[in-house]
Design an enzyme around this catalytic site. Sequence first.
Site, PDB file in Angstrom:
ATOM      1  N   HIS A 101       0.831  -1.192   0.000  1.00  0.00           N
ATOM      2  CA  HIS A 101       0.000   0.000   0.000  1.00  0.00           C
ATOM      3  C   HIS A 101       0.874   1.254   0.000  1.00  0.00           C
ATOM      4  CE1 HIS A 101      -3.452  -2.548   1.902  1.00  0.00           C
ATOM      5  NE2 HIS A 101      -3.248  -2.821   0.634  1.00  0.00           N
ATOM      6  N   GLU A 103       1.492   3.637   2.106  1.00  0.00           N
ATOM      7  CA  GLU A 103       2.344   3.903   3.263  1.00  0.00           C
ATOM      8  C   GLU A 103       3.675   3.167   3.172  1.00  0.00           C
ATOM      9  OE1 GLU A 103      -1.929   3.374   4.926  1.00  0.00           O
ATOM     10  OE2 GLU A 103      -0.795   2.849   3.127  1.00  0.00           O
ATOM     11  N   CYS A 184      -4.593   0.299   6.965  1.00  0.00           N
ATOM     12  CA  CYS A 184      -5.248  -0.973   7.268  1.00  0.00           C
ATOM     13  C   CYS A 184      -4.659  -1.588   8.533  1.00  0.00           C
ATOM     14  CB  CYS A 184      -5.119  -1.946   6.094  1.00  0.00           C
ATOM     15  SG  CYS A 184      -3.432  -2.423   5.682  1.00  0.00           S
ATOM     16  N   CYS A 193      -0.620  -1.869   7.299  1.00  0.00           N
ATOM     17  CA  CYS A 193       0.123  -0.617   7.149  1.00  0.00           C
ATOM     18  C   CYS A 193       0.233   0.130   8.475  1.00  0.00           C
ATOM     19  CB  CYS A 193      -0.552   0.261   6.116  1.00  0.00           C
ATOM     20  SG  CYS A 193      -0.505  -0.413   4.457  1.00  0.00           S
TER      21      CYS A 193
END
Length: 249
Positions: A101, A103, A184, A193
């Site tokens: 993701h 991040e 998440c 993340c």
Amino acid sequence: RSVLQYEAARCVVTNLTPLRHASNICTSRLYSTTDADEAVETSSISPSDLDFMSLALEHASIGKSGTYPNPAVGCVLVRHTDDEEATVIGQGFHPAAGLPHAEVFALFEACGHVSDGVGAAKSVLPGQIKKADAKANDDLKDTVCSLLETYSSEGGPAKLFGSAFADDDGADSKVTAYVTLEPCCHYGQTPPCALSLKEAGVDRVVVGFRDPNPRVDGGGVQLLRDAGVEVEIIDGASGFNEEGLVANN
């Protein structure tokens, strides 16, 4: 954020081998908030916060239409000092379902694993690299694939990001993560993340929009707050266009 079978991600990065068999993927949520209403509270969102969130949204738009069924998400990591200086130290976006993701790509850059988190995310987008840049892109893609293998291994977030900002230039320096969507908090094809931000020692997280996905829905915020990280959610506050925060496909 939805979970695809890992084999689908191989259509994007063909040399990436499955790290978990699809039938054994754990999608359990690490945290569930019992204070859901508290998780949407907004305190002091500054104009500079909105500027950095706008930059994160620009990065999110790069992945738009390619992340289905996930939303397109962007992230910017900024080091703030007491003398009011702000330096961007990492940027990223979510390139495709099954891949890290936003991040994580920002952390790859901030922790020195790649020189450009956005470029690293672009390297795994199909058809986005000019022929003249193909060799450099292949090298970067190989680096990203190697990082993903480490990241998805047991203890991967700690190995790659552990305490990266813990002693960052002394007590007068703090790192803020600006993320367009709540980080998440569940294990899917990659670790949570929110856990990666916690492991790195991020001091503050500004979230554009709370994730309505039942597997998250305030759990990412709670995980970070329980770890002592300051979390603020814009969620339409300060005149920011909440409809534009999550770049849906």
